[in-house]
Design a protein around this motif. Structure first.
Motif, short mmCIF file in Angstrom:
data_model
loop_
_atom_site.label_atom_id
_atom_site.label_comp_id
_atom_site.label_asym_id
_atom_site.label_seq_id
_atom_site.Cartn_x
_atom_site.Cartn_y
_atom_site.Cartn_z
N GLU A 159 1.37 9.46 -13.38
CA GLU A 159 0.84 10.56 -12.55
C GLU A 159 0.86 11.81 -13.41
O GLU A 159 1.88 12.12 -14.02
CB GLU A 159 1.72 10.69 -11.30
N LEU B 214 -2.71 6.23 -0.25
CA LEU B 214 -2.83 7.68 -0.29
C LEU B 214 -1.58 8.30 -0.89
O LEU B 214 -0.47 7.83 -0.65
CB LEU B 214 -3.04 8.24 1.12
N LYS B 215 -1.77 9.38 -1.67
CA LYS B 215 -0.63 10.04 -2.31
C LYS B 215 0.37 10.57 -1.30
O LYS B 215 1.55 10.67 -1.58
CB LYS B 215 -1.11 11.22 -3.16
N ASP B 216 -0.13 10.96 -0.13
CA ASP B 216 0.82 11.54 0.84
C ASP B 216 1.41 10.48 1.78
O ASP B 216 1.98 10.81 2.81
CB ASP B 216 0.18 12.70 1.61
N SER B 217 1.29 9.20 1.41
CA SER B 217 1.94 8.15 2.23
C SER B 217 3.46 8.35 2.15
O SER B 217 3.97 8.74 1.10
CB SER B 217 1.64 6.75 1.66
N PRO B 218 4.20 8.06 3.23
CA PRO B 218 5.66 8.15 3.16
C PRO B 218 6.19 7.18 2.11
O PRO B 218 5.58 6.12 1.89
CB PRO B 218 6.11 7.74 4.56
N LEU C 22 5.26 15.76 -8.88
CA LEU C 22 5.01 14.60 -8.03
C LEU C 22 5.53 13.32 -8.70
O LEU C 22 6.15 12.47 -8.06
CB LEU C 22 3.51 14.47 -7.74
N SER D 49 -3.81 1.35 2.25
CA SER D 49 -3.51 2.28 3.35
C SER D 49 -4.50 2.06 4.49
O SER D 49 -5.71 2.05 4.24
CB SER D 49 -3.65 3.73 2.89
N ASP E 185 -2.01 7.06 -10.60
CA ASP E 185 -2.96 8.01 -10.04
C ASP E 185 -4.34 7.61 -10.57
O ASP E 185 -4.45 7.14 -11.70
CB ASP E 185 -2.57 9.42 -10.54
N THR F 184 -5.85 10.79 -3.70
CA THR F 184 -6.06 11.75 -2.61
C THR F 184 -7.50 11.59 -2.13
O THR F 184 -7.95 12.23 -1.23
CB THR F 184 -5.89 13.21 -3.09
#
Length: 200
Positions: free
Chosen positions: A7, A102-106, A12, A125, A53, A82
């Motif tokens: 990444e 997705l990058k913002d997945s928990p 991040l 996802s 990424d 993203t």
């Protein structure tokens, strides 16, 4: 399982690695800041999986996945993005990527996805899956070629001579692409195709 995190955003990358390291069965053995470094690490450290990424300097995550596929490297690839671009998704799957998240997945979701991939399953996802299957690339190979050259600023005549076609045929391809993408003109069509990752 041994994992590498690739990444280009340092914060991040560090956070992701630290959180995954807390999982009992996951060990982050390397962190890469770009695609070329990731490929080198995979070849020397031999991880089970690499979380990548898509958009990175030097080589994109897609380029790395394609290189691994070509050399028949057993490392599993999980893409982080993203972007909900269906073109990316299709290219990633063709390159043998086993996961697309997705990058913002928990982080719990990411860890579960890694376990799925390690067990030989795919992990996508849910938010991405629907978008991707709905948005197939409507352009033919020739329409993509013509749009790519138009994106470089070539006129219809220049595109025609580059592809050994007549000017009328090129105009037909352009107008087909514009119609399919519900665009107003070639500039709009290029923007729409790029947004969906259909010119990559």
């Amino acid at each position: 399982m041994k994992v590498i995190v690739a990444e280009d955003q340092g914060m991040l990358r560090g956070a992701l690695s630290a959180l995954l390291d807390l999982e009992d069965d996951i060990e982050v053995i390397g962190q890469a800041a770009d695609g070329a470094e990731a490929l080198e690490m995979i070849r020397t450290l031999r991880p089970d999986l690499c979380i990548m990424d898509i958009e990175m300097p030097k080589m994109s995550g897609l380029d790395v996945a394609e290189a691994l596929q070509k050399s028949k490297d057993p490392c599993g690839v999980v893409m982080l993005t993203t972007f909900s671009r269906s073109g990316y998704f299709q290219r990633a799957m063709r390159a043998g990527a086993r996961g697309f998240l997705l990058k913002d997945s928990p982080v719990g979701e990411l860890a579960a996805a890694l376990r799925d991939v390690q067990a030989g399953r795919r992990a996508v996802s849910p938010e991405l899956a629907l978008t991707f299957w709905e948005a197939e690339n409507p352009l033919t190979e020739r329409e993509r070629e013509v749009l790519k050259l138009a994106r470089e600023g070539l006129s219809s005549g220049e595109i025609a001579s580059r592809l050994f076609l007549s000017g009328g045929t090129v105009r037909n391809y352009l107008s087909e692409a514009i119609q399919k993408l519900e665009a107003k003109n070639r500039i709009d069509a290029i923007a729409a195709a790029e947004k969906n990752g259909w010119l990559d």
